[in-house]
Design a protein around this motif. Sequence first.
Motif, PDB file in Angstrom:
ATOM      1  N   ALA A 147      28.794 -44.973  73.169  1.00  0.00           N
ATOM      2  CA  ALA A 147      28.260 -43.748  72.557  1.00  0.00           C
ATOM      3  C   ALA A 147      26.770 -43.937  72.292  1.00  0.00           C
ATOM      4  N   LYS A 204      24.394 -42.239  71.175  1.00  0.00           N
ATOM      5  CA  LYS A 204      23.664 -41.793  69.986  1.00  0.00           C
ATOM      6  C   LYS A 204      23.552 -42.874  68.917  1.00  0.00           C
ATOM      7  N   ASP A 219      28.744 -42.345  76.704  1.00  0.00           N
ATOM      8  CA  ASP A 219      29.217 -41.108  76.097  1.00  0.00           C
ATOM      9  C   ASP A 219      27.994 -40.427  75.495  1.00  0.00           C
ATOM     10  N   SER A 266      29.744 -34.784  75.810  1.00  0.00           N
ATOM     11  CA  SER A 266      30.482 -34.080  74.756  1.00  0.00           C
ATOM     12  C   SER A 266      29.519 -33.268  73.897  1.00  0.00           C
ATOM     13  N   ARG A 276      38.398 -31.443  74.279  1.00  0.00           N
ATOM     14  CA  ARG A 276      38.470 -32.196  73.035  1.00  0.00           C
ATOM     15  C   ARG A 276      39.469 -31.539  72.094  1.00  0.00           C
ATOM     16  N   HIS A 279      40.662 -35.511  75.393  1.00  0.00           N
ATOM     17  CA  HIS A 279      39.799 -36.281  74.503  1.00  0.00           C
ATOM     18  C   HIS A 279      40.071 -35.950  73.040  1.00  0.00           C
ATOM     19  N   GLY A 282      35.495 -42.654  69.840  1.00  0.00           N
ATOM     20  CA  GLY A 282      34.935 -43.889  69.275  1.00  0.00           C
ATOM     21  C   GLY A 282      35.430 -44.050  67.853  1.00  0.00           C
ATOM     22  N   GLY A 283      34.588 -44.559  67.003  1.00  0.00           N
ATOM     23  CA  GLY A 283      34.905 -44.556  65.579  1.00  0.00           C
ATOM     24  C   GLY A 283      35.339 -45.872  64.982  1.00  0.00           C
ATOM     25  N   GLU A 317      35.061 -44.710  73.478  1.00  0.00           N
ATOM     26  CA  GLU A 317      33.629 -44.410  73.307  1.00  0.00           C
ATOM     27  C   GLU A 317      33.048 -45.018  72.041  1.00  0.00           C
ATOM     28  N   ARG A 322      29.043 -47.400  67.034  1.00  0.00           N
ATOM     29  CA  ARG A 322      28.778 -48.301  65.917  1.00  0.00           C
ATOM     30  C   ARG A 322      29.355 -49.711  66.152  1.00  0.00           C
ATOM     31  N   TYR A 337      22.818 -46.021  64.386  1.00  0.00           N
ATOM     32  CA  TYR A 337      22.373 -44.878  63.579  1.00  0.00           C
ATOM     33  C   TYR A 337      21.196 -45.264  62.686  1.00  0.00           C
TER      34      TYR A 337
HETATM   35  C1  LIG Z   1      29.580 -40.219  67.658  1.00  0.00           C
HETATM   36  C2  LIG Z   1      30.613 -40.198  68.687  1.00  0.00           C
HETATM   37  C3  LIG Z   1      31.211 -41.395  69.121  1.00  0.00           C
HETATM   38  C4  LIG Z   1      30.855 -42.739  68.558  1.00  0.00           C
HETATM   39  O1  LIG Z   1      31.201 -42.898  67.236  1.00  0.00           O
HETATM   40  P1  LIG Z   1      31.132 -44.343  66.559  1.00  0.00           P
HETATM   41  O2  LIG Z   1      31.664 -44.139  65.220  1.00  0.00           O
HETATM   42  O3  LIG Z   1      29.702 -44.747  66.541  1.00  0.00           O
HETATM   43  O4  LIG Z   1      31.953 -45.266  67.392  1.00  0.00           O
HETATM   44  C5  LIG Z   1      32.152 -41.323  70.121  1.00  0.00           C
HETATM   45  N1  LIG Z   1      32.509 -40.134  70.663  1.00  0.00           N
HETATM   46  C6  LIG Z   1      31.964 -38.962  70.268  1.00  0.00           C
HETATM   47  C7  LIG Z   1      32.404 -37.709  70.906  1.00  0.00           C
HETATM   48  C8  LIG Z   1      31.007 -38.959  69.258  1.00  0.00           C
HETATM   49  O5  LIG Z   1      30.489 -37.796  68.855  1.00  0.00           O
END
Ligand SMILES: *Cc1c(COP(=O)(O)O)cnc(C)c1O
Length: 403
Positions: A45, A47, A66, A89, A136, A184, A225-226, A260, A263, A357
Amino acid sequence: MNLNYKTLVQKYGTPLYVYDFDYIKNRYEVLKEAFSGRKSLISYAVKANSNLSVIAHLAKLGAGADCVSIGEVKRALAAGVDKYKIIFSGVGKRDDEIKAALEYDILLLNLESEAEMKRVEMIAKEMGKEARISIRVNPNIDPQTHPYISTGLHENKFGVEIDMAKRMYIYAKKSSFLNPVGIHFHIGSQLTNLDPIRESCNIVADLVRSLNAIGIEIKFFDVGGGIGVVYDDEKTISPTEYAQAIFEATKGLDVTLLCEPGRYMVANAGAFFTKVLYEKQNGHKRFVVIDGAMNDLIRPSLYNAFHKIEAVGAEGEKTNADVVGPVCESGDFLGKNIPLPPLKHDDLLIVHSAGAYGFTMASNYNTRNKCAEVAIEGGQDRLIRKRESFEDQIRLELEYLEK
Ligand SMILES: *Cc1c(COP(=O)(O)O)cnc(C)c1O
């Protein structure tokens, strides 16, 4: 990170972001290994940390990307990510972004509403193309994380409900300009509990089974992700247990598992270096004023996020202090009630777990230059983004200035 802090600071100045590329490599390999035995693709990911060198480092290991804007897609391509490993996304894609994504022929456009699907169909038709899409799904599961980074509840703006998703797949299947190949979900960030992930997986896998039953074949199962990381003393999810839970939920489905992480990949690989400017005392309250600020690292101000802060080389009895920047906001702090020894001008503070981030959320607020970024790999340091200059900041305004 075992670094010669002094040399780095002398060489590159502060404030500064430093990333351990060997750590990032290890994180990727551990996760990829956890998914072995099934077809899988780890799409980083972007971002979380979109420095081109970070993306390129992961791309060389085999990672995809991603992305949540066409800018991120362009970064991924520029960094050498294979186009068939790129996913786009986001709840609000513009026409020009959709068009560019179709031109680049990336793996998947991940759709977040029916209206968006119709828009993509129309644009694909105009271009004489068939858009590969995923949808999604919002599984309405509470991820048990900070409300600002929760995304999988109906009250959040992300994704579509299960029933809507099903209707969208049926529509897309009939369209000559849409090819629904993926599914997704992404329920939130900094997840430290496996149960909500497992539950979401089960809900979405059931949907895949019911789609397969009506002839809609889903090839990519994207779990988002997450995965949480350690900022303080959190207990985190083990990559093996994470993958096993996903294996379990998708048993019998012939899908490529997509993941994805943002972090997880970079947060603990990074540190933010900042120097002490002054100590001050307002009544009983102790403040340490530093040269870094909320414009460099906004997580504490935005989410009340905790980062460990370490004073390098300073000694003496520790007392609690708020670590604050020069920005004109009371919300400008990197830490509150942090036990720190007495500090003097130019002492170095290290703010840990700042690789995700951090820089990507940096701004020029208060006309502060964005700081430099450095990579450490195999014991060698290298600059991966130059410190911004005042001239960089005003360049786009200068030509409009009345002479
Ligand atoms: C932000 C995001 C992620 C990544 O999230 P993390 O918590 O950093 O792993 C993955 N997929 C999507 C669609 C996101 O918006």
